[in-house]
Design a protein around this motif. Sequence first.
Motif, PDB file in Angstrom:
ATOM      1  N   LEU A  15      46.216  44.201  38.056  1.00  0.00           N
ATOM      2  CA  LEU A  15      45.307  44.622  39.256  1.00  0.00           C
ATOM      3  C   LEU A  15      45.390  46.290  39.432  1.00  0.00           C
ATOM      4  O   LEU A  15      46.556  46.826  39.415  1.00  0.00           O
ATOM      5  N   ARG A  17      44.299  49.916  41.349  1.00  0.00           N
ATOM      6  CA  ARG A  17      43.507  50.369  42.427  1.00  0.00           C
ATOM      7  C   ARG A  17      42.701  51.534  42.339  1.00  0.00           C
ATOM      8  O   ARG A  17      42.055  52.340  43.201  1.00  0.00           O
ATOM      9  N   TYR A  24      39.752  46.568  44.117  1.00  0.00           N
ATOM     10  CA  TYR A  24      40.581  46.032  42.869  1.00  0.00           C
ATOM     11  C   TYR A  24      39.689  46.035  41.670  1.00  0.00           C
ATOM     12  O   TYR A  24      38.784  45.687  41.635  1.00  0.00           O
ATOM     13  N   ILE A  39      41.113  47.370  48.518  1.00  0.00           N
ATOM     14  CA  ILE A  39      42.773  47.749  48.327  1.00  0.00           C
ATOM     15  C   ILE A  39      43.158  47.691  49.869  1.00  0.00           C
ATOM     16  O   ILE A  39      44.522  47.661  49.731  1.00  0.00           O
ATOM     17  N   THR A  43      45.751  41.110  49.466  1.00  0.00           N
ATOM     18  CA  THR A  43      45.357  40.563  48.156  1.00  0.00           C
ATOM     19  C   THR A  43      46.556  40.115  47.309  1.00  0.00           C
ATOM     20  O   THR A  43      47.481  40.717  47.270  1.00  0.00           O
ATOM     21  N   SER A  57      41.780  37.207  48.308  1.00  0.00           N
ATOM     22  CA  SER A  57      41.671  38.691  49.159  1.00  0.00           C
ATOM     23  C   SER A  57      41.074  38.228  50.503  1.00  0.00           C
ATOM     24  O   SER A  57      40.147  37.357  50.865  1.00  0.00           O
TER      25      SER A  57
END
Length: 85
Positions: A15, A17, A24, A39, A43, A57
């Motif tokens: 994952l 950012r 994500y 983000i 999550t 999320s």
Amino acid sequence: LITEVSPGRKNTAILSRQDNNNCYTVKIDEQIFYTKASIYHNTKLEWQGNDCFILKSSDVGDIEFRKENGVWKASPESLIRKNEG
């Protein structure tokens, strides 16, 4: 970066950012998915076996990633951005 390895250590999901409008990005087996999961919200990634995981999320809900015929698919597709990069 957040790296999560499947229970049998067969697959690794990463994952990120970066490069996705503060949402994500998921990379697995050289495939890249630009999600709509922010983000800025809670999550986490939960493996459901070696060929399935769920990105949970708090803003968009669950996104399931499943390997089918050697290709990863995300569901629902409405939570994946198209033509990003």
